[in-house]
Design an enzyme around this catalytic site. Sequence first.
Site, PDB file in Angstrom:
ATOM      1  N   MET A  25       0.822  -1.188   0.000  1.00 53.83           N
ATOM      2  CA  MET A  25       0.000   0.000   0.000  1.00 53.83           C
ATOM      3  C   MET A  25       0.866   1.252   0.000  1.00 53.83           C
ATOM      4  O   MET A  25       1.926   1.267   0.604  1.00 53.83           O
ATOM      5  CB  MET A  25      -0.917   0.020   1.219  1.00 53.83           C
ATOM      6  CG  MET A  25      -0.189  -0.025   2.558  1.00 53.83           C
ATOM      7  SD  MET A  25      -1.261   0.328   3.956  1.00 53.83           S
ATOM      8  CE  MET A  25      -1.674   2.018   3.666  1.00 53.83           C
ATOM      9  N   CYS A  26       0.457   2.256  -0.710  1.00 49.95           N
ATOM     10  CA  CYS A  26       1.075   3.580  -0.709  1.00 49.95           C
ATOM     11  C   CYS A  26       2.424   3.602  -1.427  1.00 49.95           C
ATOM     12  O   CYS A  26       3.122   2.600  -1.528  1.00 49.95           O
ATOM     13  CB  CYS A  26       1.246   4.142   0.700  1.00 49.95           C
ATOM     14  SG  CYS A  26      -0.263   4.163   1.679  1.00 49.95           S
ATOM     15  N   ARG A  27       2.770   4.765  -1.886  1.00 49.87           N
ATOM     16  CA  ARG A  27       4.086   5.095  -2.423  1.00 49.87           C
ATOM     17  C   ARG A  27       4.448   6.465  -1.873  1.00 49.87           C
ATOM     18  O   ARG A  27       3.589   7.343  -1.753  1.00 49.87           O
ATOM     19  CB  ARG A  27       4.081   5.186  -3.941  1.00 49.87           C
ATOM     20  CG  ARG A  27       3.591   3.953  -4.698  1.00 49.87           C
ATOM     21  CD  ARG A  27       4.664   2.860  -4.820  1.00 49.87           C
ATOM     22  NE  ARG A  27       4.734   2.016  -3.627  1.00 49.87           N
ATOM     23  CZ  ARG A  27       5.608   1.023  -3.454  1.00 49.87           C
ATOM     24  NH1 ARG A  27       6.524   0.765  -4.383  1.00 49.87           N
ATOM     25  NH2 ARG A  27       5.590   0.289  -2.357  1.00 49.87           N
ATOM     26  N   ASN A  38      -3.160   3.473  -5.959  1.00 54.35           N
ATOM     27  CA  ASN A  38      -3.016   4.381  -4.822  1.00 54.35           C
ATOM     28  C   ASN A  38      -3.895   5.610  -5.055  1.00 54.35           C
ATOM     29  O   ASN A  38      -3.412   6.692  -5.407  1.00 54.35           O
ATOM     30  CB  ASN A  38      -1.552   4.771  -4.664  1.00 54.35           C
ATOM     31  CG  ASN A  38      -0.669   3.557  -4.432  1.00 54.35           C
ATOM     32  OD1 ASN A  38      -0.731   2.924  -3.377  1.00 54.35           O
ATOM     33  ND2 ASN A  38       0.140   3.208  -5.412  1.00 54.35           N
TER      34      ASN A  38
END
Length: 259
Positions: free
Chosen positions: A1-3, A41
């Site tokens: 999850m997420c960057r 995302n």
Amino acid sequence: MCRHLAVLGHPEPLGATVVEPPHALFRQSWAPRRQRHGTVNADGFGVGWYAPEDPVPARYRRAGPIWADPSFADLARVVRTGALLAAVRDATEASADGEAAAAPFAGGPWLFSHNGALTGWPDSVAPLTALLPRADLLRLAARCDSAFVWALVERRLRGGEPAGRALAATVAALASAAPGSRLNLLLTDGASIIATAWGDSLWYLVADGRTAVASEPYDDDPRWTEAPDRTLLTATRTELAVVPLSPLSSLPSLKEPVS
């Protein structure tokens, strides 16, 4: 999850690293190349940056996807900075927190982001609430795991701990309480970047007067280097060091700054 991404360098528009590169954070919001958990995302985004002679960063955060915000496109084109932290979010679970749950979180001169998830959230880490005053719990920016992680880190920073030690100690506590958690933390004060690689990808590039630390490279420059898992990274505009965080028992009881 997420960057997420942090950059130190010569002043340039936000879009020079967040939008324009072929695999920039903007594109990673729908087509990340090295994301191991989740695929899109689109649950919010944020950018924090520093203006000359002002130690307190500005932020722009939204609850929706970065590609759907024309106002950010204008900001990215004209706002210039020599230091930023930006993130695109894939929520661990649905919530009503909106942009309050989008990184970067902020306190004083600091910007912070968490790429990962706490296993068993929130029950697994409930004992760690004892590390925070009740007022800090009431002030949590959002009810997500990342906001809680930031509260733990910020408490240590406000207590005077060096940033490297604050991140290392927080990762140690969370990993012990919630084994299997992914704890890639990213922190900057506009002059330095501190990050952990713990369960997800972390890359860095020091070149041409710029230091970039990111979940994944934003271009195909061969000088990008992946940080090993279970490591702590500290960097300035010209220097960078990576030291082991694992096994946890090898940490020097977190009594000295990690540099």
